[in-house]
Design a protein around this motif. Structure first.
Motif, PDB file in Angstrom:
ATOM      1  N   GLY A  10      56.213  29.446  63.211  1.00 55.88           N
ATOM      2  CA  GLY A  10      56.707  28.246  64.289  1.00 55.88           C
ATOM      3  C   GLY A  10      57.353  27.489  64.130  1.00 55.88           C
ATOM      4  O   GLY A  10      57.895  28.083  62.501  1.00 55.88           O
ATOM      5  N   GLY A  13      56.672  27.290  59.403  1.00 54.20           N
ATOM      6  CA  GLY A  13      56.652  28.627  58.886  1.00 54.20           C
ATOM      7  C   GLY A  13      57.961  28.455  58.454  1.00 54.20           C
ATOM      8  O   GLY A  13      58.738  29.196  57.890  1.00 54.20           O
ATOM      9  N   ASP A  31      52.993  36.892  61.705  1.00 52.78           N
ATOM     10  CA  ASP A  31      53.033  36.068  62.818  1.00 52.78           C
ATOM     11  C   ASP A  31      52.184  37.300  63.236  1.00 52.78           C
ATOM     12  O   ASP A  31      53.042  38.619  63.860  1.00 52.78           O
ATOM     13  N   SER A  37      52.556  26.649  70.872  1.00 49.05           N
ATOM     14  CA  SER A  37      53.381  25.197  70.911  1.00 49.05           C
ATOM     15  C   SER A  37      54.471  25.430  70.309  1.00 49.05           C
ATOM     16  O   SER A  37      55.419  24.587  71.360  1.00 49.05           O
ATOM     17  N   PHE A 164      46.811  38.007  60.525  1.00 52.65           N
ATOM     18  CA  PHE A 164      46.651  37.359  58.741  1.00 52.65           C
ATOM     19  C   PHE A 164      44.870  37.996  58.632  1.00 52.65           C
ATOM     20  O   PHE A 164      44.635  36.385  59.496  1.00 52.65           O
ATOM     21  N   TYR A 166      42.069  36.737  56.308  1.00 50.93           N
ATOM     22  CA  TYR A 166      42.160  36.173  55.872  1.00 50.93           C
ATOM     23  C   TYR A 166      40.770  36.838  53.880  1.00 50.93           C
ATOM     24  O   TYR A 166      40.564  36.573  54.154  1.00 50.93           O
ATOM     25  N   GLY A 191      49.997  26.382  62.914  1.00 50.82           N
ATOM     26  CA  GLY A 191      49.224  25.541  63.889  1.00 50.82           C
ATOM     27  C   GLY A 191      47.261  25.579  63.860  1.00 50.82           C
ATOM     28  O   GLY A 191      47.182  25.015  63.737  1.00 50.82           O
ATOM     29  N   THR A 312      52.591  15.588  68.124  1.00 50.95           N
ATOM     30  CA  THR A 312      53.748  15.366  68.970  1.00 50.95           C
ATOM     31  C   THR A 312      55.020  15.952  68.297  1.00 50.95           C
ATOM     32  O   THR A 312      55.808  15.861  69.080  1.00 50.95           O
TER      33      THR A 312
HETATM   34  C1  LIG Z   1      53.628  20.922  75.633  1.00 51.59           C
HETATM   35  C2  LIG Z   1      54.268  20.716  74.407  1.00 51.59           C
HETATM   36  C3  LIG Z   1      54.909  20.334  74.293  1.00 51.59           C
HETATM   37  C4  LIG Z   1      55.958  19.311  73.087  1.00 51.59           C
HETATM   38  N1  LIG Z   1      57.647  18.554  72.863  1.00 51.59           N
HETATM   39  C5  LIG Z   1      57.056  18.708  72.116  1.00 51.59           C
HETATM   40  C6  LIG Z   1      58.876  17.833  71.708  1.00 51.59           C
HETATM   41  O1  LIG Z   1      58.706  17.431  73.093  1.00 51.59           O
HETATM   42  N2  LIG Z   1      59.564  17.994  70.289  1.00 51.59           N
HETATM   43  C7  LIG Z   1      58.685  18.047  69.201  1.00 51.59           C
HETATM   44  O2  LIG Z   1      59.267  17.513  68.389  1.00 51.59           O
HETATM   45  N3  LIG Z   1      57.400  18.303  69.648  1.00 51.59           N
HETATM   46  C8  LIG Z   1      56.475  19.109  70.256  1.00 51.59           C
HETATM   47  N4  LIG Z   1      55.392  19.460  70.604  1.00 51.59           N
HETATM   48  C9  LIG Z   1      54.463  20.080  69.478  1.00 51.59           C
HETATM   49  C10 LIG Z   1      55.420  20.587  68.853  1.00 51.59           C
HETATM   50  O3  LIG Z   1      55.287  21.863  69.401  1.00 51.59           O
HETATM   51  C11 LIG Z   1      54.236  21.057  67.323  1.00 51.59           C
HETATM   52  O4  LIG Z   1      54.707  20.090  66.670  1.00 51.59           O
HETATM   53  C12 LIG Z   1      55.209  22.441  66.134  1.00 51.59           C
HETATM   54  O5  LIG Z   1      55.159  23.779  67.045  1.00 51.59           O
HETATM   55  C13 LIG Z   1      53.683  22.892  65.438  1.00 51.59           C
HETATM   56  O6  LIG Z   1      54.604  23.377  65.167  1.00 51.59           O
HETATM   57  P1  LIG Z   1      53.453  24.466  63.825  1.00 51.59           P
HETATM   58  O7  LIG Z   1      54.421  26.006  63.032  1.00 51.59           O
HETATM   59  O8  LIG Z   1      52.533  23.481  62.931  1.00 51.59           O
HETATM   60  O9  LIG Z   1      52.595  25.360  65.099  1.00 51.59           O
HETATM   61  P2  LIG Z   1      52.835  26.615  66.070  1.00 51.59           P
HETATM   62  O10 LIG Z   1      53.580  26.556  66.563  1.00 51.59           O
HETATM   63  O11 LIG Z   1      51.861  26.902  66.840  1.00 51.59           O
HETATM   64  O12 LIG Z   1      53.051  27.773  64.617  1.00 51.59           O
HETATM   65  C14 LIG Z   1      51.574  28.310  64.513  1.00 51.59           C
HETATM   66  C15 LIG Z   1      52.229  29.801  64.141  1.00 51.59           C
HETATM   67  O13 LIG Z   1      51.016  30.460  63.746  1.00 51.59           O
HETATM   68  C16 LIG Z   1      50.736  31.355  63.972  1.00 51.59           C
HETATM   69  N5  LIG Z   1      49.657  32.549  63.486  1.00 51.59           N
HETATM   70  C17 LIG Z   1      48.093  31.063  63.432  1.00 51.59           C
HETATM   71  N6  LIG Z   1      46.947  32.127  63.115  1.00 51.59           N
HETATM   72  C18 LIG Z   1      47.760  33.441  62.578  1.00 51.59           C
HETATM   73  C19 LIG Z   1      46.826  34.460  61.957  1.00 51.59           C
HETATM   74  N7  LIG Z   1      45.902  34.572  61.576  1.00 51.59           N
HETATM   75  N8  LIG Z   1      47.910  35.768  61.555  1.00 51.59           N
HETATM   76  C20 LIG Z   1      49.059  35.625  61.918  1.00 51.59           C
HETATM   77  N9  LIG Z   1      49.984  34.658  62.961  1.00 51.59           N
HETATM   78  C21 LIG Z   1      49.523  32.752  62.945  1.00 51.59           C
HETATM   79  C22 LIG Z   1      50.553  31.087  65.989  1.00 51.59           C
HETATM   80  O14 LIG Z   1      51.216  32.844  65.852  1.00 51.59           O
HETATM   81  C23 LIG Z   1      52.221  30.531  65.708  1.00 51.59           C
HETATM   82  O15 LIG Z   1      53.063  31.685  65.631  1.00 51.59           O
HETATM   83  C24 LIG Z   1      55.093  20.266  71.942  1.00 51.59           C
HETATM   84  C25 LIG Z   1      53.463  20.449  71.950  1.00 51.59           C
HETATM   85  C26 LIG Z   1      53.440  20.908  73.610  1.00 51.59           C
HETATM   86  C27 LIG Z   1      51.986  21.645  73.266  1.00 51.59           C
END
Ligand SMILES: Cc1cc2nc3c(=O)[nH]c(=O)nc-3n(C[C@H](O)[C@H](O)[C@H](O)COP(=O)(O)OP(=O)(O)OC[C@H]3O[C@@H](n4cnc5c(N)ncnc54)[C@H](O)[C@@H]3O)c2cc1C
Length: 350
Positions: A10, A13, A31, A37, A164, A166, A191, A312
């Motif tokens: 995401g 990452g 992934d 998200s 993945f 664990y 995430g 957010t």
């Molecule tokens: C409706 C909505 C609107 C939003 N609007 C905004 C906005 O306008 N602006 C903004 O800045 N943010 C916004 N956000 C927030 C933003 O989406 C998050 O802050 C951000 O995407 C988080 O990124 P991340 O990489 O931490 O998590 P994620 O996007 O959840 O990525 C985590 C990744 O890890 C992978 N994963 C998890 N567990 C495993 C496993 N065991 N093995 C392999 N892969 C795994 C998942 O498949 C995923 O691809 C919004 C969120 C939502 C839900």
């Protein structure tokens, strides 16, 4: 030995992967597309909290990095992701206009808030009190960024479309073995999926579900993002993204009728024209009660690290948080207390 195994591609990452690659580190990304998200997000970046007219934590520093980080990715992936269009905050009263003027006078907010009230007329939006223009704002087309970045990783043999596991991790004193390969470090960037991670599931990641609509409104003529009870973001071809809801109870990523109705009600209070719903999306934001990211190294295992809690604001926070985590691991630069997972003193890590 591979330098980094990165779980999650995401925004978090990707940002870490980029830091590693730019510093000539070897990597492997895993992934399983279990969280969405980042791919469904509105993608807005906005240095100001528009409810209270206050500054987002370290906003200028983060915006500077946003500009640099996504511009680099555009060049690298030969695609457009970063759309620099202003956010227009709709005013509901003279009092709100006055509060805006007071805020725009503050040195920390002056670079972001235009001092003139904007009385632009947009067909379909009634706004007798006008709009306040936020500068240095815009949105990142996160869906397309994630898709293109994954293509790039696949092409370079760096991507594993797998869950993945664990329990397959063998932790040694100076490295990690995972399915026959040796890695120096593991970065967990799952995430909301971190709840399944036995090493970091104790972290207090709440999760806040959000829903969005894609609507078609041919007579709505917008060249800015409108922010009111919801945001309306022009995507081109008469399509607009509308969002988002906040639900602290439901932790599923399934779109609901209740979420849809909430968005429609808000939208109808803003628009004087008809629209058609094209798509309805939902995801869980990785939010934390103290509203700060969760970054750091496992207290017992020095080669396991976490990059989460982007809440957010993943678009703005991911580049900055990935950079500090990378520098922490590679150059032992201490993390700020506010973001370091060490702040959760009550966790029993055994
Ligand atoms: C409706 C909505 C609107 C939003 N609007 C905004 C906005 O306008 N602006 C903004 O800045 N943010 C916004 N956000 C927030 C933003 O989406 C998050 O802050 C951000 O995407 C988080 O990124 P991340 O990489 O931490 O998590 P994620 O996007 O959840 O990525 C985590 C990744 O890890 C992978 N994963 C998890 N567990 C495993 C496993 N065991 N093995 C392999 N892969 C795994 C998942 O498949 C995923 O691809 C919004 C969120 C939502 C839900």
């Amino acid at each position: 030995m591979i330098d980094y195994l990165i779980v999650g591609s995401g925004l978090a990452g990707i940002a870490f992967t980029e830091n590693a690659l730019q510093n000539h580190k070897s990597i492997a990304v895993f992934d399983n597309h279990s969280q969405n998200s980042s791919s469904i997000a509105g993608g807005l970046y906005n240095p100001v909290i528009l409810k209270r007219f206050s500054e987002v934590w370290k906003s200028q520093e983060q915006i500077d990095l946003v500009n640099h980080f996504y511009a680099n990715l555009e060049v690298k992936l030969k695609n457009k992701f970063d759309y620099k269009i202003p956010i227009f905050r709709k005013f509901y009263s003279v009092e709100e206009q006055n509060n805006w003027f007071v805020a725009s006078d503050k040195p920390n907010l002056a670079p972001f808030l235009a001092t003139k009230i904007n009385y632009n007329r947009y067909n379909g939006i009634h706004s007798p009190f006008g709009f306040g223009k936020v500068m240095q704002s815009g949105y990142v087309d996160t869906a397309s960024l994630l898709k293109e970045y994954q293509k790039y990783l696949i092409k370079n043999n760096l991507f594993n479309a797998e869950t993945f596991e664990y329990d397959q991790l063998i932790i040694q004193s100076d490295s990690i073995i995972y399915k026959g390969n040796e890695y120096k470090n593991v970065i967990f960037a799952e995430g909301f999926g971190v709840h399944d991670n036995p090493f970091f599931s104790q972290l207090p990641l709440d999760g806040t579900k959000g829903e969005l609509l894609i609507i078609k409104a041919p007579s709505l003529d917008l060249d800015v993002i409108i922010k009111s009870s919801v945001f309306i973001l022009p995507l081109g071809n008469d399509l607009f993204k509308v969002g988002a809801t906040y639900n602290w109870e439901d932790k599923s990523a399934t779109p609901t009728e209740q979420g849809k109705q909430e968005l429609i009600t808000n939208l109808k209070s803003m628009l004087t024209i008809d629209f058609e719903i094209i798509e309805h999306l939902a995801g869980v934001r990785p939010t934390v009660k103290d509203r700060r990211p969760m970054v750091g190294t496992h207290p017992k295992y020095k080669n396991l690290h976490v990059l989460n809690g982007l809440g957010t604001r993943g678009v703005m926070l991911a580049p900055a948080m990935a950079k500090v985590l990378f520098e922490h691991i590679e150059h032992k630069i201490p993390l700020e207390k506010e973001i370091d997972i060490k702040r959760f003193k009550k966790i029993n890590w055994d």
